[in-house]
Design a protein around this motif. Structure first.
Motif, PDB file in Angstrom:
ATOM      1  N   LYS A  46      -5.537  -5.939 -30.062  1.00 21.59           N
ATOM      2  CA  LYS A  46      -4.312  -5.199 -30.379  1.00 21.59           C
ATOM      3  C   LYS A  46      -4.155  -3.985 -29.455  1.00 21.59           C
ATOM      4  CE  LYS A  46      -3.477  -5.222 -34.707  1.00 21.59           C
ATOM      5  NZ  LYS A  46      -3.483  -4.963 -36.150  1.00 21.59           N
ATOM      6  N   HIS A  47      -5.254  -3.267 -29.227  1.00 22.54           N
ATOM      7  CA  HIS A  47      -5.216  -2.095 -28.350  1.00 22.54           C
ATOM      8  C   HIS A  47      -4.812  -2.503 -26.932  1.00 22.54           C
ATOM      9  CE1 HIS A  47      -6.291   1.653 -26.404  1.00 22.54           C
ATOM     10  NE2 HIS A  47      -7.075   0.972 -25.593  1.00 22.54           N
ATOM     11  N   LEU A  48      -5.435  -3.564 -26.407  1.00 22.02           N
ATOM     12  CA  LEU A  48      -5.129  -4.012 -25.048  1.00 22.02           C
ATOM     13  C   LEU A  48      -3.674  -4.455 -24.926  1.00 22.02           C
ATOM     14  CD1 LEU A  48      -8.398  -5.982 -24.249  1.00 22.02           C
ATOM     15  CD2 LEU A  48      -7.741  -3.714 -23.425  1.00 22.02           C
ATOM     16  N   ARG A  49      -3.191  -5.174 -25.923  1.00 18.83           N
ATOM     17  CA  ARG A  49      -1.793  -5.621 -25.916  1.00 18.83           C
ATOM     18  C   ARG A  49      -0.867  -4.410 -25.811  1.00 18.83           C
ATOM     19  NH1 ARG A  49      -1.159  -8.284 -30.880  1.00 18.83           N
ATOM     20  NH2 ARG A  49      -2.550  -9.856 -30.036  1.00 18.83           N
ATOM     21  N   ASN A  50      -1.141  -3.344 -26.582  1.00 14.48           N
ATOM     22  CA  ASN A  50      -0.310  -2.139 -26.544  1.00 14.48           C
ATOM     23  C   ASN A  50      -0.410  -1.400 -25.209  1.00 14.48           C
ATOM     24  OD1 ASN A  50       0.783  -2.452 -29.098  1.00 14.48           O
ATOM     25  ND2 ASN A  50      -0.895  -1.340 -30.077  1.00 14.48           N
ATOM     26  N   VAL A  51      -1.603  -1.331 -24.643  1.00 14.18           N
ATOM     27  CA  VAL A  51      -1.794  -0.653 -23.352  1.00 14.18           C
ATOM     28  C   VAL A  51      -0.873  -1.267 -22.299  1.00 14.18           C
ATOM     29  CG1 VAL A  51      -3.426  -0.396 -21.425  1.00 14.18           C
ATOM     30  CG2 VAL A  51      -4.132   0.190 -23.751  1.00 14.18           C
ATOM     31  N   PHE A  52      -0.833  -2.591 -22.248  1.00 14.87           N
ATOM     32  CA  PHE A  52      -0.018  -3.265 -21.235  1.00 14.87           C
ATOM     33  C   PHE A  52       1.467  -3.283 -21.611  1.00 14.87           C
ATOM     34  CE2 PHE A  52      -4.232  -5.453 -20.601  1.00 14.87           C
ATOM     35  CZ  PHE A  52      -4.566  -4.686 -19.491  1.00 14.87           C
ATOM     36  N   LYS A  53       1.766  -3.446 -22.882  1.00 14.59           N
ATOM     37  CA  LYS A  53       3.156  -3.487 -23.347  1.00 14.59           C
ATOM     38  C   LYS A  53       3.863  -2.161 -23.085  1.00 14.59           C
ATOM     39  CE  LYS A  53       5.746  -3.935 -27.645  1.00 14.59           C
ATOM     40  NZ  LYS A  53       5.583  -4.074 -29.093  1.00 14.59           N
ATOM     41  N   GLU A  54       3.141  -1.043 -23.336  1.00 14.01           N
ATOM     42  CA  GLU A  54       3.746   0.281 -23.170  1.00 14.01           C
ATOM     43  C   GLU A  54       3.675   0.786 -21.731  1.00 14.01           C
ATOM     44  OE1 GLU A  54       2.064   2.860 -26.124  1.00 14.01           O
ATOM     45  OE2 GLU A  54       2.587   1.495 -27.753  1.00 14.01           O
ATOM     46  N   GLY A  55       3.092  -0.007 -20.852  1.00 10.42           N
ATOM     47  CA  GLY A  55       3.055   0.351 -19.432  1.00 10.42           C
ATOM     48  C   GLY A  55       2.046   1.421 -19.068  1.00 10.42           C
ATOM     49  N   GLU A  56       1.065   1.666 -19.941  1.00 12.39           N
ATOM     50  CA  GLU A  56       0.037   2.646 -19.607  1.00 12.39           C
ATOM     51  C   GLU A  56      -0.769   2.184 -18.398  1.00 12.39           C
ATOM     52  OE1 GLU A  56      -2.352   4.076 -22.877  1.00 12.39           O
ATOM     53  OE2 GLU A  56      -0.730   3.605 -24.261  1.00 12.39           O
ATOM     54  N   LEU A  57      -1.005   0.889 -18.312  1.00 10.95           N
ATOM     55  CA  LEU A  57      -1.689   0.287 -17.173  1.00 10.95           C
ATOM     56  C   LEU A  57      -0.999  -1.021 -16.827  1.00 10.95           C
ATOM     57  CD1 LEU A  57      -5.432   0.776 -18.190  1.00 10.95           C
ATOM     58  CD2 LEU A  57      -4.227   2.002 -16.394  1.00 10.95           C
ATOM     59  N   ASP A  58      -1.150  -1.412 -15.573  1.00 11.40           N
ATOM     60  CA  ASP A  58      -0.590  -2.662 -15.105  1.00 11.40           C
ATOM     61  C   ASP A  58      -1.595  -3.788 -15.325  1.00 11.40           C
ATOM     62  OD1 ASP A  58       1.121  -4.477 -13.629  1.00 11.40           O
ATOM     63  OD2 ASP A  58      -0.327  -4.255 -11.986  1.00 11.40           O
ATOM     64  N   GLU A  59      -1.205  -4.784 -16.104  1.00  6.91           N
ATOM     65  CA  GLU A  59      -2.125  -5.876 -16.441  1.00  6.91           C
ATOM     66  C   GLU A  59      -2.570  -6.644 -15.199  1.00  6.91           C
ATOM     67  OE1 GLU A  59      -2.618  -9.529 -19.623  1.00  6.91           O
ATOM     68  OE2 GLU A  59      -0.698  -8.495 -19.477  1.00  6.91           O
ATOM     69  N   LYS A  60      -1.651  -6.895 -14.298  1.00  2.00           N
ATOM     70  CA  LYS A  60      -1.962  -7.724 -13.125  1.00  2.00           C
ATOM     71  C   LYS A  60      -3.084  -7.124 -12.264  1.00  2.00           C
ATOM     72  CE  LYS A  60       0.306 -10.284  -9.477  1.00  2.00           C
ATOM     73  NZ  LYS A  60       1.575 -10.588  -8.821  1.00  2.00           N
ATOM     74  N   SER A  61      -3.112  -5.799 -12.116  1.00  2.64           N
ATOM     75  CA  SER A  61      -4.124  -5.177 -11.258  1.00  2.64           C
ATOM     76  C   SER A  61      -5.389  -4.757 -12.006  1.00  2.64           C
ATOM     77  CB  SER A  61      -3.524  -3.975 -10.533  1.00  2.64           C
ATOM     78  OG  SER A  61      -3.077  -3.018 -11.460  1.00  2.64           O
ATOM     79  N   ASN A  62      -5.417  -4.902 -13.324  1.00  6.83           N
ATOM     80  CA  ASN A  62      -6.571  -4.455 -14.099  1.00  6.83           C
ATOM     81  C   ASN A  62      -7.273  -5.557 -14.883  1.00  6.83           C
ATOM     82  OD1 ASN A  62      -6.609  -1.400 -13.817  1.00  6.83           O
ATOM     83  ND2 ASN A  62      -4.479  -1.782 -14.314  1.00  6.83           N
ATOM     84  N   VAL A  63      -6.782  -6.794 -14.744  1.00  6.95           N
ATOM     85  CA  VAL A  63      -7.353  -7.929 -15.464  1.00  6.95           C
ATOM     86  C   VAL A  63      -7.590  -9.056 -14.470  1.00  6.95           C
ATOM     87  CG1 VAL A  63      -7.007  -9.611 -17.317  1.00  6.95           C
ATOM     88  CG2 VAL A  63      -6.108  -7.295 -17.565  1.00  6.95           C
ATOM     89  N   GLN A  64      -8.743  -9.713 -14.587  1.00 10.40           N
ATOM     90  CA  GLN A  64      -9.018 -10.889 -13.770  1.00 10.40           C
ATOM     91  C   GLN A  64      -9.426 -12.037 -14.677  1.00 10.40           C
ATOM     92  OE1 GLN A  64     -11.486 -10.559 -10.381  1.00 10.40           O
ATOM     93  NE2 GLN A  64     -10.322  -8.864  -9.513  1.00 10.40           N
ATOM     94  N   ASN A  65      -8.910 -13.222 -14.387  1.00  5.63           N
ATOM     95  CA  ASN A  65      -9.279 -14.428 -15.107  1.00  5.63           C
ATOM     96  C   ASN A  65     -10.384 -15.122 -14.329  1.00  5.63           C
ATOM     97  OD1 ASN A  65      -7.364 -14.339 -17.286  1.00  5.63           O
ATOM     98  ND2 ASN A  65      -5.799 -14.758 -15.774  1.00  5.63           N
ATOM     99  N   LEU A  66     -11.545 -15.287 -14.946  1.00  7.70           N
ATOM    100  CA  LEU A  66     -12.699 -15.895 -14.280  1.00  7.70           C
ATOM    101  C   LEU A  66     -13.192 -17.099 -15.060  1.00  7.70           C
ATOM    102  CD1 LEU A  66     -14.726 -12.652 -13.487  1.00  7.70           C
ATOM    103  CD2 LEU A  66     -13.213 -13.905 -11.953  1.00  7.70           C
ATOM    104  N   HIS A  67     -13.690 -18.062 -14.337  1.00 15.09           N
ATOM    105  CA  HIS A  67     -14.337 -19.213 -14.969  1.00 15.09           C
ATOM    106  C   HIS A  67     -15.805 -18.863 -15.151  1.00 15.09           C
ATOM    107  CE1 HIS A  67     -10.995 -22.032 -14.695  1.00 15.09           C
ATOM    108  NE2 HIS A  67     -10.695 -21.411 -13.571  1.00 15.09           N
ATOM    109  N   ILE A  68     -16.308 -18.977 -16.354  1.00 16.92           N
ATOM    110  CA  ILE A  68     -17.713 -18.690 -16.613  1.00 16.92           C
ATOM    111  C   ILE A  68     -18.357 -19.909 -17.260  1.00 16.92           C
ATOM    112  CG2 ILE A  68     -17.407 -16.193 -16.794  1.00 16.92           C
ATOM    113  CD1 ILE A  68     -17.547 -16.485 -19.832  1.00 16.92           C
TER     114      ILE A  68
END
Length: 173
Positions: A46-68
């Protein structure tokens, strides 16, 4: 990102977090943040969703999708900016300041063993510098006492009038 993994564990062994280190930052999954902060994963989500929704941080430059290993689909990893994110008030936003508790805070990547030692020494000496105690050993809350027990430092370290610290803010004590 093929990042090396560092493992951090609390002294009591209760908390253990594997951290991916790469591109001058650390990367954690939601489950790891949940364990690190002692909160349910749903709270983190919920916190992460709000951080990106409210524009506090840009999701594209702060999140990476990795195969583990053990996962049939990519897993989201969040960088340090997301992990330590705090709300930023209008006055701090206008000044370009981050929403952190201390305005003079800075990010610093430890470069080598000598750099780490300077930071540890600075931390030990700080209560003396600010006049809270006369000797490092007099500050009861310091990790200095643990380091003395482990034989990493002498109990009379930094005592004496001729002590030259050579560390601190702008190289000053």
């Amino acid at each position: 990102m093929s990042a090396p993994v560092q493992i951090y564990q609390s002294e009591d062994g209760q908390t253990r977090v594997e951290v991916r280190v790469g591109e001058d930052t650390v990367w954690l999954r939601q489950e790891q943040m949940s364990e690190l902060f002692g909160r349910e994963r749903s709270v983190i989500t919920k916190h992460l969703r709000n951080v990106f929704k409210e524009g506090e941080l840009d999701e594209k430059s702060n999140v990476q999708n990795l195969h583990i290993a053990g996962s049939d689909r990519p897993v989201k990893f969040y960088n340090l900016d997301v992990i330590i994110n705090e709300r930023i008030g209008p006055s701090r936003r206008a000044k370009g300041e981050r929403g952190i508790w201390q305005r003079r805070f800075w990010d610093h990547l430890i470069r080598d063993e000598a750099d780490l030692q300077r930071h540890v020494d600075y931390t030990h000496y700080n209560p003396v510098k600010h006049g809270h105690v006369r000797r490092v050993a007099d500050w009861p809350y310091s990790s200095f006492h643990r380091d003395v027990k482990l034989g990493l430092v002498e109990s009379d370290w930094a005592c004496g009038e001729d002590f030259d610290a050579g560390f601190g803010e702008r190289g000053e004590v």
